[in-house]
Enzyme design. Structure first.
Site, PDB file in Angstrom:
ATOM      1  N   GLY A  73     -12.175 -21.324  -5.102  1.00  0.00           N
ATOM      2  CA  GLY A  73     -13.506 -21.626  -5.737  1.00  0.00           C
ATOM      3  C   GLY A  73     -13.151 -23.133  -6.583  1.00  0.00           C
ATOM      4  N   GLY A 122     -11.960 -17.491  -3.812  1.00  0.00           N
ATOM      5  CA  GLY A 122     -12.351 -18.157  -2.775  1.00  0.00           C
ATOM      6  C   GLY A 122     -11.394 -18.185  -1.730  1.00  0.00           C
ATOM      7  N   GLU A 145      -8.594 -14.616 -10.980  1.00  0.00           N
ATOM      8  CA  GLU A 145     -10.344 -14.511 -12.059  1.00  0.00           C
ATOM      9  C   GLU A 145      -9.508 -13.856 -13.243  1.00  0.00           C
ATOM     10  OE1 GLU A 145     -10.787 -14.941  -7.578  1.00  0.00           O
ATOM     11  OE2 GLU A 145     -10.064 -13.617  -8.810  1.00  0.00           O
ATOM     12  N   ASP A 153     -14.751 -11.847  -7.176  1.00  0.00           N
ATOM     13  CA  ASP A 153     -15.741 -12.036  -6.543  1.00  0.00           C
ATOM     14  C   ASP A 153     -15.383 -11.875  -5.523  1.00  0.00           C
ATOM     15  OD1 ASP A 153     -14.716 -14.647  -6.921  1.00  0.00           O
ATOM     16  OD2 ASP A 153     -16.179 -15.183  -7.356  1.00  0.00           O
TER      17      ASP A 153
END
Length: 368
Positions: A73, A122, A145, A153
């Protein structure tokens, strides 16, 4: 037939082609390694929802333009929003992204992701949840991350916690990079196809006239191959025997530093990924809780809270010198970790509510 073509001289961030009963979606931000922007997430979510209802769409192929499938992301934009006091902008980005991940994890039609390049963060969220994930010799998978002050996530706690031998916990907490052979061996990829053979595979998939995963699998199998793991493969070295038993957490820490030595990285630099910030403990909590859940839903609702963790050093300041607070793992209490899993204290904010799905949940790690 192609759609989403530029009309103002600006390339669209998502390209869509149609081949008979097949939709081909190409993420089109090659200079940014196809990092997911808010615009891209919105387009992908809209497209997948529309194709689910379209009887003329039997198969969806997702790929990236350039040397990356998707590097994650665009969280640098989120970090800037947080820094400027607009945390809700970033939180809403994660809300829509997690909804997209859940839609893909419960998708009734076959989806094939062509992972010919970088697959991180992502990028894993829009691929690993799908039924078919095709790796190549160019594939590089990672969940980076924790190095950014976040924790994995995008539903990663669900599929990482289901990899063999606690290998997923290692990958999620250290950000270790895996190649295509390792992805296939641990189950992150369902097939391995040489990049030179991908055009032939795609041509064969364009002829699909059914959503039956058995038929799609048989087509991919014709082009797939088994590839040996490298001698220094992380998957070979950090196996179930290493992680098993009551001391698995300490062994995981030891394994991380063995990985550092094997890659020639400096423990002073790399240990920040694992030992010196709150996201490591938060990530542990997510992975442990998700490993006992029976569907992606619980993992997604838990991870929605991660939108409240801010990041700066690597994405905004770019000095790669994060100032972690507390500075040492042993200074982090359970109460500090639990704070990130409490409700947002804002009357205008609503926690993520995943849509009701008409189809049964399909595990990303399920077998045909």
């Amino acid at each position: 037939m192609a759609s989403n073509q530029p009309s103002d001289g600006v390339d669209p961030q998502v390209l869509i082609e149609e081949k008979s009963y097949v939709k081909i979606i190409t993420m089109n931000r090659p200079r940014q390694l196809n990092a997911l922007s808010a615009n891209m997430v919105s387009q992908l979510l809209k497209s997948f929802i529309a194709y689910e209802e379209d009887a003329n769409v039997k198969l969806v192929i997702l790929k990236g333009k350039g040397r990356a499938f998707c590097a994650g992301g665009d969280v640098s934009a989120v970090a800037n929003d947080v820094t400027n006091g607009h945390w809700k902008f970033g939180a809403n980005f994660f809300r829509k992204e997690f909804t997209l991940n859940y839609i893909l994890a419960t998708y009734p039609k076959s989806q094939v992701s062509i992972l010919n390049g970088i697959v991180m963060g992502g990028g894993a969220g829009v691929s690993i949840h799908g039924k078919f994930r095709v790796a190549t010799e160019n594939s590089v998978f990672a969940m980076p991350e924790t190095a950014l002050g976040l924790f994995p996530d995008i539903g990663a706690s669900y599929f990482l916690s289901r990899l063999p031998g606690f290998f997923g916990e290692f990958v999620g907490l250290t950000g270790a990079r895996l190649d295509g052979a390792e992805m296939l061996a641990c189950g992150l990829a369902t097939h391995f196809v040489s990049s030179s053979t991908l055009p032939l595979l795609e041509e064969a998939l364009f002829k699909v006239d059914t959503s039956d995963p058995v038929v799609v699998n048989s087509i991919i199998e014709k082009f797939s191959q088994r590839v040996p793991l490298k001698q220094r493969s992380a998957f070979l070295r950090f196996n179930q025997k290493l992680f098993g038993g009551p001391t698995s957490k300490s062994k995981l820490k030891l394994a991380h530093f063995e990985w550092i030595v094997s890659t020639g990285a400096s423990p002073k630099d790399q240990s920040k990924k694992f030992c010196m910030h709150l996201s490591e403990k938060a990530g542990c909590k997510v992975l442990i809780s998700a490993s006992s859940e029976s569907s992606e839903c619980a993992a997604m609702s838990c991870e929605e809270k991660s939108a409240k963790i801010s990041l700066r050093a690597l994405l905004v300041d770019k000095d790669k010198n994060p100032k972690w607070e507390p500075s040492k793992l042993e200074l982090i209490s359970n109460e500090m970790v639990d704070r990130y899993f409490t409700k947002v204290d804002d009357e205008e904010w609503e926690d993520l509510k995943l849509p009701r799905r008409p189809t049964p949940t399909i595990s990303a790690m399920s077998k045909l």
